[in-house]
Scaffold this active site. Sequence first.
Site, PDB file in Angstrom:
ATOM      1  N   SER A 216       0.835  -1.191   0.000  1.00 50.83           N
ATOM      2  CA  SER A 216       0.000   0.000   0.000  1.00 50.83           C
ATOM      3  C   SER A 216       0.878   1.253   0.000  1.00 50.83           C
ATOM      4  O   SER A 216       1.674   1.440  -0.911  1.00 50.83           O
ATOM      5  CB  SER A 216      -0.967  -0.040   1.184  1.00 50.83           C
ATOM      6  OG  SER A 216      -1.995   0.908   1.033  1.00 50.83           O
ATOM      7  N   GLU A 346      -9.519  -4.887  -3.854  1.00 56.27           N
ATOM      8  CA  GLU A 346      -8.651  -3.905  -3.210  1.00 56.27           C
ATOM      9  C   GLU A 346      -9.387  -2.811  -2.441  1.00 56.27           C
ATOM     10  O   GLU A 346      -8.900  -2.338  -1.419  1.00 56.27           O
ATOM     11  CB  GLU A 346      -7.737  -3.247  -4.253  1.00 56.27           C
ATOM     12  CG  GLU A 346      -6.639  -4.147  -4.804  1.00 56.27           C
ATOM     13  CD  GLU A 346      -5.462  -4.302  -3.851  1.00 56.27           C
ATOM     14  OE1 GLU A 346      -5.588  -3.912  -2.667  1.00 56.27           O
ATOM     15  OE2 GLU A 346      -4.420  -4.818  -4.285  1.00 56.27           O
ATOM     16  N   HIS A 468      -7.669  -5.809   0.560  1.00 55.98           N
ATOM     17  CA  HIS A 468      -6.412  -5.070   0.528  1.00 55.98           C
ATOM     18  C   HIS A 468      -5.590  -5.384   1.779  1.00 55.98           C
ATOM     19  O   HIS A 468      -6.084  -5.315   2.896  1.00 55.98           O
ATOM     20  CB  HIS A 468      -6.740  -3.569   0.488  1.00 55.98           C
ATOM     21  CG  HIS A 468      -5.574  -2.652   0.481  1.00 55.98           C
ATOM     22  ND1 HIS A 468      -4.820  -2.407  -0.646  1.00 55.98           N
ATOM     23  CD2 HIS A 468      -5.029  -1.884   1.466  1.00 55.98           C
ATOM     24  CE1 HIS A 468      -3.876  -1.531  -0.361  1.00 55.98           C
ATOM     25  NE2 HIS A 468      -3.981  -1.202   0.912  1.00 55.98           N
TER      26      HIS A 468
END
Length: 620
Positions: A216, A346, A468
């Site tokens: 991320s 995600e 995610h």
Amino acid sequence: MRNSLLFFIFLPSTILAVDLIHLHDGSPLFGEEVLSQTGKPLTRFQGIPFAEPPVGNLRFKKPKPKQPWRIPLNATTPPNSCIQSEDTYFGDFYGSTMWNANTKLSEDCLYLNVYVPGKVDPNKKLAVMVWVYGGGFWSGTATLDVYDGRILTVEENVILVAMNYRVSIFGFLYMNRPEAPGNMGMWDQLLAMKWVHKNIDLFGGDLSRITLFGESAGAASVSIHMLSPKSAPYFHRAIIQSGSATSPWAIEPRDVALARAVILYNAMKCGNMSLINPDYDRILDCFQRADADALRENEWAPVREFGDFPWVPVVDGDFLLENAQTSLKQGNFKKTQLLAGSNRDESIYFLTYQLPDIFPVADFFTKTDFIKDRQLWIKGVKDLLPRQILKCQLTLAAVLHEYEPQDLPVTPRDWINAMDKMLGDYHFTCSVNEMALAHTKHGGDTYYYYFTHRASQQTWPEWMGVLHGYEINFIFGEPLNQKRFNYTDEERELSNRFMRYWANFAKTGDPNKNEDGSFTQDVWPKYNSVSMEYMNMTVESSYPSMKRIGHGPRRKECAFWKAYLPNLMAAVADVGDPYLVWKQQMDKWQNEYITDWQYHFEQYKRYQTYRQSDSETCGG
């Protein structure tokens, strides 16, 4: 250098002798010998300072290297976490609290941890993996349980380093002056990288095999290091998981960063200042005098829309010389070996926070039919898309057409999935693809994965899918921790595959190639700009119904976001009445099978003359 002097650590049931290590500047320290959750020995060092505490007049400044010390440092205690907000939205639900900082919050937080398999031996020359945590540049810490490096270290015989860096306003306030130059969190990371490059040989690390990996915002950080000439000498390979420097939330222009400072100044009641010709000296003085908690409590004041994090890296002309898209287009980045990838679902994690009316907390774990019709879906989409898309009917219609479910009947799950894919492609997957594609086109070796397995131990509701961040559990070997978790045998094997691929990449630059020259059973092909082959990371039993090697992923949707839509926004001004007429015609044709929306609209435009005006354009 190592010293023959031994330090004895007394624990309730063990006495462990640990060699004293002297860093290259002479600073002495010692760690502790521990067992991994799989019962294998390693040496762990926690809380090694790599910078002077960024407190007092050092707040908001670039970090200063830690001065040498002479008294042996007991590096056996987890370090402070950098000042940051805490997620309390779902109360004490583990799925959200697992990402909250788990050590004391402090501005004195620039420390790193080192995990070494077995005993420290400078002659080993092991590959080094340097972890950069995510958290939107507003949260994160190296000490999270999910980042526990013991299993990965001992199972794959690598050295793991995890550093802290400043986040939020403390790490990314930009005021265009040395007292607040911006990108302080990036400079923190770079200083930690320099520490590794200078000292990791003393722990048995190979200075020629240092791999950065992150997820991320951590992945965005890693790719930013690929863009920055400042970072290039201090690492050799890169792994980016669900994030990129080209993600729309990852980097912002200087003028936006400066405006955020003014907005925060007003929110903190320091005064009432206009965005026109603001007094930045007064603003900085307010922030320097403010209590850390006051800054933290108001840090979100400048946020404008979904996916807009308040304090992020900036193109400062120092650490970052140009915007990421320009760097990728011109090849101004480190060409090396890159492993990149993303997860199937995600954005769903973030949608639930942003749309409380659609996903109420009270019903979150009991309902699945949150979106029952098109009207509610469009309302949610409009709350999530960026303003430059919403302000033009044509671009909004293009996005809706690209993602609206086509197969009837449309179920609530279909609406949720369409929304997730829309925002997940835009914010994560397509930017990772963009980085991988540019790296390949400019001569770098690239490998791409797509994570599609929903873990049996996942605590979020089943309808949320493969979220995610949840590949991290497998990369750090959590499924092998059978005393705490009850993963399946297939999931343990998947975790072993993840660890082996990641470690092989760090060791050899090729996830297929073991350190002894042999190869893994499953061949992971290189990514290229034509076939875009990727490895589908899932459990073995899923492969009969799912290809092991895919193409893309999401190549059609990413072409929409990265090519078609930007061109449309740049080319079309206020389309006015012709668009409305065309839209009415499209509504009449809704029950017909239209294979190519773009083709039909282009045909229609040939017979229309768009009215030009001085009003705001779609691409403005």
